[in-house]
Enzyme design. Sequence first.
Site, short mmCIF file in Angstrom:
data_model
loop_
_atom_site.label_atom_id
_atom_site.label_comp_id
_atom_site.label_asym_id
_atom_site.label_seq_id
_atom_site.Cartn_x
_atom_site.Cartn_y
_atom_site.Cartn_z
N HIS A 1 37.90 45.46 66.44
CA HIS A 1 37.40 46.60 67.21
C HIS A 1 38.50 47.18 68.12
O HIS A 1 38.73 48.39 68.13
CB HIS A 1 36.19 46.16 68.05
CG HIS A 1 35.70 47.20 69.01
ND1 HIS A 1 34.62 48.01 68.73
CD2 HIS A 1 36.15 47.56 70.25
CE1 HIS A 1 34.44 48.84 69.76
NE2 HIS A 1 35.35 48.59 70.69
N GLU A 2 39.17 46.32 68.85
CA GLU A 2 40.18 46.80 69.81
C GLU A 2 41.36 47.45 69.11
O GLU A 2 41.84 48.51 69.51
CB GLU A 2 40.65 45.64 70.71
CG GLU A 2 39.55 45.03 71.57
CD GLU A 2 38.83 46.05 72.46
OE1 GLU A 2 39.42 47.11 72.76
OE2 GLU A 2 37.68 45.80 72.82
N HIS B 1 40.82 51.00 67.93
CA HIS B 1 41.04 52.07 68.91
C HIS B 1 42.49 52.57 68.83
O HIS B 1 42.74 53.76 69.00
CB HIS B 1 40.77 51.56 70.34
CG HIS B 1 39.33 51.50 70.73
ND1 HIS B 1 38.47 52.57 70.58
CD2 HIS B 1 38.59 50.51 71.29
CE1 HIS B 1 37.27 52.24 71.05
NE2 HIS B 1 37.31 50.98 71.47
N GLU C 1 33.66 54.61 70.17
CA GLU C 1 33.26 53.20 70.17
C GLU C 1 32.61 52.82 68.84
O GLU C 1 32.89 51.77 68.27
CB GLU C 1 32.28 52.92 71.32
CG GLU C 1 32.90 52.93 72.70
CD GLU C 1 34.04 51.94 72.85
OE1 GLU C 1 34.11 50.96 72.09
OE2 GLU C 1 34.88 52.16 73.73
ZN ZN Z 1 35.85 49.78 72.39
#
Ligand code: ZN
Length: 275
Positions: free
Chosen positions: A146-147, A150, A204
């Site tokens: 997830h990170e 980004h 997100e």
């Molecule tokens: Zn995030």
Amino acid sequence: MSAAKAVVAFLVGRPLVAIAIAAVVVGVLVLTQTRKQETPVTHRVQHVGLTDQQQIQLGNQDYAQTLRENRARIVSTGPQYAVVQRVAKRIEAVAARDKPDFVWRVTLLRKNEANAYCLPGGKIVVYTGILPVTRNDSALATVLGHEVAHATAEHAAERIERQHLTRVAAAIVAGGVAFTPRQYVRVAALLGAADTLPFTRSQESEADHIGLIYMARAGYRPRQAVAFWKRMQQASKGKAPPEILSDHPSDEHRIDRIEKWLPEAERAYTPARAD
Ligand SMILES: [Zn+2]
């Protein structure tokens, strides 16, 4: 004396003014156009002004500052260090296919907070406080996927562009003179570091989607992500949401969406080579 010579003489006598003017000129000239690019996995066309190199430099500056300020908290041996390095290495290898120029590195900080983040350009910070929630490699891969998403989807650069701060960010990278402290703080708040909630809801969600595919490509079973997000929501009840939960902690839809992407992620699953 001609006007040009007078200007040169003035600047030679005042090197700091000359540097400041040069930085302003660089800041204005470096970028006059945004470029179109496509996010990995979701193939969304986006508009960003900062180049990969500028994003790397911007992230590096923030990362160096974080390490300076948290020197005593850096964990560089032991089982927790080993698990973070092991999982990060596999996720980074997958992310590097989308962003070959980024320079990936992970640091574990001793902080009693369930959080992690990845700066533009590939520098990752993990807090020890998330490890009791992740519990296993697959769940840590969910977090790191997830990170890192980004960063590969250039979410910080995209927000900087939308808030008309690209020239300010470029000037910070170029020499750090042509901006005010207030502008600097605004850019820093968009980098994705802990304690800020810099991304939009749709970013997100996109990071969840890309991250799920990344963990599968790295050889982790994507279904493990569902169990992790349930634990994470449970663990952060009644607390201010960390970055990883900035997309509405009570949002049941997050898990629904992840379940919807599971078939695609299962197809992307590639067993890790034994090493
Ligand atoms: Zn995030």
